[in-house]
Design an enzyme around this catalytic site. Structure first.
Site, PDB file in Angstrom:
ATOM      1  NE  ARG A  63      34.959  37.547  42.166  1.00 53.06           N
ATOM      2  CZ  ARG A  63      35.357  38.419  41.244  1.00 53.06           C
ATOM      3  NH1 ARG A  63      35.275  39.715  41.452  1.00 53.06           N
ATOM      4  NH2 ARG A  63      35.854  38.005  40.105  1.00 53.06           N
TER       5      ARG A  63
ATOM      6  CG  HIS B 270      32.694  37.529  37.356  1.00 56.21           C
ATOM      7  ND1 HIS B 270      32.122  37.554  38.604  1.00 56.21           N
ATOM      8  CD2 HIS B 270      33.396  36.355  37.305  1.00 56.21           C
ATOM      9  CE1 HIS B 270      32.447  36.465  39.277  1.00 56.21           C
ATOM     10  NE2 HIS B 270      33.218  35.714  38.513  1.00 56.21           N
TER      11      HIS B 270
ATOM     12  CG  HIS C 242      35.513  33.186  35.065  1.00 54.57           C
ATOM     13  ND1 HIS C 242      36.503  33.723  35.858  1.00 54.57           N
ATOM     14  CD2 HIS C 242      34.469  32.933  35.892  1.00 54.57           C
ATOM     15  CE1 HIS C 242      36.076  33.782  37.114  1.00 54.57           C
ATOM     16  NE2 HIS C 242      34.849  33.321  37.156  1.00 54.57           N
TER      17      HIS C 242
ATOM     18  CE1 TYR D 195      31.303  34.149  43.532  1.00 60.55           C
ATOM     19  CE2 TYR D 195      30.252  34.498  41.398  1.00 60.55           C
ATOM     20  CZ  TYR D 195      31.388  34.242  42.156  1.00 60.55           C
ATOM     21  OH  TYR D 195      32.606  34.086  41.546  1.00 60.55           O
TER      22      TYR D 195
ATOM     23  CE1 TYR E 155      31.303  30.720  37.652  1.00 64.36           C
ATOM     24  CE2 TYR E 155      31.075  31.329  39.965  1.00 64.36           C
ATOM     25  CZ  TYR E 155      31.501  31.617  38.681  1.00 64.36           C
ATOM     26  OH  TYR E 155      32.119  32.815  38.433  1.00 64.36           O
TER      27      TYR E 155
END
Length: 246
Positions: A165, A168, A170, A155, A116
């Site tokens: 994870r 995905h 959000h 990640y 991110y």
């Protein structure tokens, strides 16, 4: 589509995991230590505004391939994000299949390497100088929304020695006002990490997990360009999407 004459369908709270879920370690310190208290109704401003139809959107707000470039008008691939190009699209509808028009849909995600653009993200994958990882759009009259982006990478995270994870994105759906904001995430069809994720394990009903999976749609894909994933958002009722904050 559901029968519009059918009575209101109450939300099934059995879908939601317990606040205290030791397998998801950060839920332990975040779980309530005392009984929940009832809050007063939201104020009028929270229930009635803002009117998102008048929100001024930028020309590339829903295009994550371009909205972080210094000059989106530049031709060619120079400065474009690295990764698998995809389209994410769908409809926002209510429990009876009625569209929710002119509502704000926001999204945020990791880059193709699983990192991110956030100061607290210390994953060793590099930042992509051409990718910001955020977008927004308004649904049209029929409730449709669309984003162009890069498929995010999985990640690792420190839940246990080898927790990962799944890929995905959000998603936030604002609804008619600030107080009705709902947040969920879209996983990708066929991802083998979905059934291994400790966060997904807290959701006991497999049908709830299925509502968070975007489906490959070859008809909406662009040949020699990008695949498309459809992710419809049902904001209420027996066919609702699983939302994290309900």
């Amino acid at each position: 589509m559901q029968d519009h004459n059918k009575r209101f369908v109450e939300r099934d709270r059995n879908w939601h995991p317990p606040a205290y879920a030791p397998g998801y370690k950060t839920s332990v310190p975040r779980s309530p230590q005392q009984a929940l208290a009832s809050m007063q109704q939201a104020t009028a401003s929270e229930l009635t505004g803002p009117d998102f139809r008048h929100l001024r959107m930028g020309p590339h707000d829903n295009d994550l391939l371009l909205n972080f470039r210094e000059d989106p008008a530049l031709a060619g691939a120079a400065g474009l994000p690295v990764g698998e190009r995809i389209i994410m699209f769908g409809r926002v509808i209510d429990q009876f299949g009625k569209p929710v028009p002119h509502t704000l849909v926001e999204m945020w995600q990791a880059n193709a390497g699983g990192r991110y653009r956030h100061r607290n993200d210390r994953y060793l994958a590099p930042l992509d100088p051409g990718f910001g990882g955020v977008g927004r759009t308004l649904t049209d009259e029929q409730g449709w929304y669309r984003f162009r982006t890069i498929k995010p990478g999985p990640y690792p995270w420190p839940n246990d020695p080898n927790s990962w994870r799944p890929s995905h994105i959000h998603v936030s759906v604002m609804g008619p006002s600030i107080s009705t904001r709902l947040i969920t995430q879209m996983y990708f069809e066929g991802d083998p990490l979905i059934p291994l994720c400790p966060i997904v394990h807290t959701i006991k009903d497999p049908a709830a997990v299925e509502t968070m999976i975007g489906r490959l749609d070859m008809a909406r894909s662009k040949p020699m360009d990008c695949l498309a994933y459809r992710f419809d958002l049902v904001v209420r009722g027996e066919l609702q999407t699983y939302f994290e904050n309900q």
